[in-house]
Design a protein around this motif. Structure first.
Motif, mmCIF file in Angstrom:
data_model
loop_
_atom_site.group_PDB
_atom_site.id
_atom_site.type_symbol
_atom_site.label_atom_id
_atom_site.label_comp_id
_atom_site.label_asym_id
_atom_site.label_seq_id
_atom_site.Cartn_x
_atom_site.Cartn_y
_atom_site.Cartn_z
ATOM 1 N N ASN A 129 0.543 -1.213 -0.084
ATOM 2 C CA ASN A 129 0.697 -0.230 -0.337
ATOM 3 C C ASN A 129 0.799 1.073 -0.298
ATOM 4 O OD1 ASN A 129 -2.945 -1.453 -0.342
ATOM 5 N ND2 ASN A 129 -2.692 -1.922 2.120
ATOM 6 N N ARG A 130 1.625 1.106 0.029
ATOM 7 C CA ARG A 130 2.913 2.537 0.398
ATOM 8 C C ARG A 130 3.298 2.570 -1.523
ATOM 9 N NH1 ARG A 130 8.415 1.871 -0.673
ATOM 10 N NH2 ARG A 130 9.156 3.752 0.012
ATOM 11 N N GLY A 131 3.816 1.868 -1.167
ATOM 12 C CA GLY A 131 3.708 1.360 -3.235
ATOM 13 C C GLY A 131 3.106 1.838 -4.177
ATOM 14 N N ALA A 132 1.466 1.535 -3.387
ATOM 15 C CA ALA A 132 0.182 2.330 -4.730
ATOM 16 C C ALA A 132 0.405 3.829 -3.467
ATOM 17 C CB ALA A 132 -0.597 1.143 -4.550
ATOM 18 N N GLU A 183 10.356 12.425 16.422
ATOM 19 C CA GLU A 183 11.989 11.259 15.509
ATOM 20 C C GLU A 183 11.688 9.924 15.419
ATOM 21 O OE1 GLU A 183 12.419 11.892 19.890
ATOM 22 O OE2 GLU A 183 13.242 14.027 19.581
ATOM 23 N N VAL A 184 10.861 9.207 15.273
ATOM 24 C CA VAL A 184 10.432 8.242 14.324
ATOM 25 C C VAL A 184 10.358 8.101 13.461
ATOM 26 C CG1 VAL A 184 9.440 5.629 14.960
ATOM 27 C CG2 VAL A 184 9.388 7.230 17.006
ATOM 28 N N MET A 185 9.494 8.709 12.850
ATOM 29 C CA MET A 185 8.990 9.335 11.575
ATOM 30 C C MET A 185 10.592 9.750 10.602
ATOM 31 S SD MET A 185 6.041 11.256 11.208
ATOM 32 C CE MET A 185 4.740 10.991 11.099
ATOM 33 N N GLY A 186 11.802 10.125 11.693
ATOM 34 C CA GLY A 186 13.302 10.741 11.220
ATOM 35 C C GLY A 186 14.544 9.797 11.185
ATOM 36 N N GLY A 187 13.453 8.124 12.185
ATOM 37 C CA GLY A 187 14.514 7.054 11.958
ATOM 38 C C GLY A 187 14.816 6.861 13.293
ATOM 39 N N ASP A 211 6.174 8.850 6.770
ATOM 40 C CA ASP A 211 6.712 9.789 6.459
ATOM 41 C C ASP A 211 6.988 9.802 4.794
ATOM 42 O OD1 ASP A 211 8.289 12.217 7.433
ATOM 43 O OD2 ASP A 211 9.536 11.344 7.568
ATOM 44 N N ASP A 212 7.479 8.382 4.329
ATOM 45 C CA ASP A 212 7.820 8.633 3.077
ATOM 46 C C ASP A 212 6.771 9.205 2.081
ATOM 47 O OD1 ASP A 212 10.102 7.630 3.912
ATOM 48 O OD2 ASP A 212 9.714 4.969 3.020
ATOM 49 N N VAL A 213 5.490 8.727 2.349
ATOM 50 C CA VAL A 213 4.805 9.403 1.248
ATOM 51 C C VAL A 213 4.544 11.025 1.014
ATOM 52 C CG1 VAL A 213 1.813 9.020 0.982
ATOM 53 C CG2 VAL A 213 3.115 6.841 1.589
ATOM 54 N N ALA A 214 4.523 11.406 2.141
ATOM 55 C CA ALA A 214 4.138 12.760 2.406
ATOM 56 C C ALA A 214 5.655 13.471 1.911
ATOM 57 C CB ALA A 214 4.475 12.848 4.153
ATOM 58 N N GLY A 215 6.743 12.816 2.170
ATOM 59 C CA GLY A 215 7.753 13.281 1.657
ATOM 60 C C GLY A 215 7.891 13.638 0.284
ATOM 61 N N PHE A 216 7.830 12.495 -0.382
ATOM 62 C CA PHE A 216 7.985 12.190 -1.930
ATOM 63 C C PHE A 216 6.539 13.145 -2.607
ATOM 64 C CE2 PHE A 216 6.595 10.434 -5.952
ATOM 65 C CZ PHE A 216 7.216 10.432 -6.728
ATOM 66 N N LEU A 239 -2.290 12.054 15.828
ATOM 67 C CA LEU A 239 -1.253 12.586 16.264
ATOM 68 C C LEU A 239 0.365 11.898 14.998
ATOM 69 C CD1 LEU A 239 1.378 12.532 18.146
ATOM 70 C CD2 LEU A 239 0.957 10.312 18.987
ATOM 71 N N ALA A 240 -0.335 11.306 14.348
ATOM 72 C CA ALA A 240 0.818 10.729 12.871
ATOM 73 C C ALA A 240 1.004 12.409 12.186
ATOM 74 C CB ALA A 240 0.029 9.468 12.281
ATOM 75 N N THR A 241 -0.215 12.891 12.043
ATOM 76 C CA THR A 241 -0.411 13.516 10.719
ATOM 77 C C THR A 241 -0.072 14.937 11.007
ATOM 78 O OG1 THR A 241 -2.864 12.630 10.174
ATOM 79 C CG2 THR A 241 -2.727 14.495 9.322
ATOM 80 N N LEU A 242 -0.930 14.846 13.071
ATOM 81 C CA LEU A 242 0.726 16.483 13.112
ATOM 82 C C LEU A 242 2.009 16.445 12.978
ATOM 83 C CD1 LEU A 242 -2.293 17.297 16.187
ATOM 84 C CD2 LEU A 242 -1.800 18.320 14.223
ATOM 85 N N ALA A 243 2.697 15.268 12.948
ATOM 86 C CA ALA A 243 3.271 14.588 12.851
ATOM 87 C C ALA A 243 3.863 14.738 11.791
ATOM 88 C CB ALA A 243 4.237 13.676 13.762
ATOM 89 N N LEU A 244 3.335 15.179 10.740
ATOM 90 C CA LEU A 244 3.599 14.276 9.030
ATOM 91 C C LEU A 244 3.912 16.025 8.981
ATOM 92 C CD1 LEU A 244 1.600 12.066 7.654
ATOM 93 C CD2 LEU A 244 4.031 12.133 7.994
ATOM 94 N N MET A 245 2.702 17.488 9.489
ATOM 95 C CA MET A 245 2.633 18.224 9.398
ATOM 96 C C MET A 245 4.055 18.781 10.084
ATOM 97 S SD MET A 245 -1.513 19.972 9.959
ATOM 98 C CE MET A 245 -2.575 18.814 9.829
ATOM 99 N N ALA A 246 4.033 18.600 11.023
ATOM 100 C CA ALA A 246 5.725 19.231 11.735
ATOM 101 C C ALA A 246 6.624 19.253 10.623
ATOM 102 C CB ALA A 246 5.444 19.078 13.133
ATOM 103 N N ARG A 247 7.434 18.260 10.451
ATOM 104 C CA ARG A 247 8.098 17.524 9.519
ATOM 105 C C ARG A 247 7.481 17.989 8.173
ATOM 106 N NH1 ARG A 247 11.367 14.143 10.247
ATOM 107 N NH2 ARG A 247 11.624 12.906 7.898
ATOM 108 N N HIS A 248 7.119 18.526 7.444
ATOM 109 C CA HIS A 248 6.339 18.886 5.492
ATOM 110 C C HIS A 248 5.237 19.972 5.745
ATOM 111 C CE1 HIS A 248 7.842 14.880 4.418
ATOM 112 N NE2 HIS A 248 7.459 14.292 5.813
ATOM 113 N N ASN A 249 4.673 20.290 6.868
ATOM 114 C CA ASN A 249 4.702 21.520 6.623
ATOM 115 C C ASN A 249 5.267 23.361 6.472
ATOM 116 O OD1 ASN A 249 2.398 19.890 5.383
ATOM 117 N ND2 ASN A 249 0.927 21.027 7.107
#
Length: 442
Positions: A129-132, A183-187, A211-216, A239-249
């Motif tokens: 699903n990540r690939g899709a 931090e976990v999203m970052g590795g 994070d891969d999907v949001a970054g791409f 929680l996951a979505t806000l973390a994605l926002m913090a990393r990419h928005n």
């Protein structure tokens, strides 16, 4: 949810005096005769509650009786053709082109999700699903300017784990903080004491998938609208979505969250997350919906003896949607480019109210950070009228083969059966436009 009390408001002028009328149906002149006939047939069939309620069973049995080839042909000529963008990339791009030709924008959706009890063994299904999702990013980027896509967290992370994380977040002293999730999203390795080693492992790989999907998507200029799901998994999703926002928005709101007004905590969650985004200095994207899991939420609450998370009446849900809309539009007017909003509704009264408030708040129809959203094949008289009036309008476009998309569509039909059964105006306008063409009237 169904139409608001008091019927529909038609022809209500905006603050600047420009009427937006959903009752004339002139926008249907943009559709082909084949599209009109198919829409009229499908919407009339969808007006039968039993047909919608048992859609999944009917689809399964009809495939067995008719055979795959005839079954597929009939579906493509009716339900699949009405509600699905296509199967191949070329078909999806062509469907997007048809939308843009009539003033609408596509918002692509891979129709994959999971509920508690449907978990898969291992990571293979989630990795696929990540690939899709990554392919969806590329496809969305190819459909034209201002691309958007939808994303289901439970396609990339176990719904059972989402439920567990949501429960842990409600406990005092939970260490599942926004900063740690980033931090976990970052590795970094996930090592939350409130989770088992296996849960930590799956959480870590799932967060990195997201994070891969949001970054791409951010790199390709595609906005990702993360769907809300059931109330018992939503805290983890947010929680996951806000973390994605913090990393990419930081520069633009590439990642958006969805808020369900039919939930009693909908407005509180919207206000809280907006405040968190402001504190963190990130752009904030809001998709505002009424909600799609009403029967499931109430049945689960009864079975578990929990309080019903949904507003007790339809009127209360309408009031909640209005309050959330007022909050979101107010934030967009004050914050400018820092907040973007999608008014995702099939309700004519809500749409007209939103356009009226946009005029009052000085939010332009294009480029002001506010857009509208409806499902492909539903409420086209609203979408087309908005597009003709110069508003930014997206149609949610699921795509894929019939086997993959139709179970998803059966669920969406059941969730929106109130809208489908109340679509009398749209059916009447479709029939009128067909008669006009047959009689060759001007």
């Amino acid at each position: 949810m169904g139409p608001e009390r008091g019927g529909v408001a038609v022809g209500r002028p905006t603050a600047k005096g420009t009427p937006l009328n959903f009752g004339e149906g002139t926008a249907f002149r943009l559709k082909s005769g084949r599209e009109l006939a198919r829409a009229l047939l499908v919407l009339r069939l969808c007006a039968f509650p039993r047909l919608v309620r048992h859609a999944g069973t009917i689809l399964t049995v009809s495939r067995r009786v008719l055979g795959a080839r005839l079954w597929g042909g009939l579906l493509r000529a009716t339900f699949y053709g009405q509600f699905v963008g296509g199967e191949t990339p070329a078909e999806v791009v062509a469907a997007a082109g048809r939308l843009r030709a009539v003033g609408l924008r596509p918002m692509l959706a891979v129709p994959t999700e999971e509920d508690v009890g449907q978990e898969k063994d291992g990571e293979e299904w989630y990795d696929a699903n990540r690939g899709a999702a990554l392919e969806c990013v590329g496809l969305a980027a190819a459909t034209g300017p201002h691309p958007m896509m939808q994303l289901k967290v439970t396609a990339l992370m176990s719904a059972r784990l989402c439920e567990t994380v949501s429960r842990r977040l409600a406990e005092p002293g939970a260490e599942l903080t926004l900063e740690r999730v980033e931090e976990v999203m970052g590795g970094e390795v996930a090592s939350f004491p409130c989770l088992t080693p296996e849960e930590n492992r799956h959480l870590g790989v799932s967060l990195r998938r997201l994070d891969d999907v949001a970054g791409f998507a951010a790199a390709r200029g595609v906005r990702v609208l993360v769907d809300a799901e059931q109330s018992y998994v939503n805290p983890a999703l947010s929680l996951a979505t806000l973390a994605l926002m913090a990393r990419h928005n930081r520069a633009s709101p590439w990642v958006w969250n969805t808020y369900q007004a039919y939930l009693q905590d909908g407005k509180r969650r919207l206000a809280g997350d907006a405040a968190t985004a402001r504190r963190r200095g990130v752009r904030f994207g809001v998709k505002l919906v009424r909600g799609a899991y009403l029967e499931l939420e109430r049945r689960r609450a009864r079975e578990l003896g929990d309080p019903d998370p949904v507003h007790p009446t339809l009127d209360a849900t309408h009031r909640s949607y209005g309050e959330c809309l007022e909050l979101a539009l107010g934030l967009a007017a004050q914050a400018g480019e820092e907040i973007e909003v999608m008014v995702a509704t099939h309700n004519e009264v809500s749409v007209l109210h939103a356009t009226h408030r946009m005029e009052e708040l000085g939010i332009p129809r294009q480029g002001g950070g506010v857009c509208f959203g409806q499902l492909l094949g539903m409420c086209d008289h609203v979408s087309l009228a908005l597009g003709e009036a110069g508003y930014a309008v997206y149609k949610s476009v699921p795509y894929g083969g019939a086997e993959a998309t139709l179970p998803y569509l059966a669920r969406r039909a059941q969730e929106n059966q109130g809208v489908l059964q109340a679509a009398r105006r749209e059916r009447r306008l479709l029939a009128r436009e067909l008669r006009r063409r047959l009689l060759r009237r001007p």
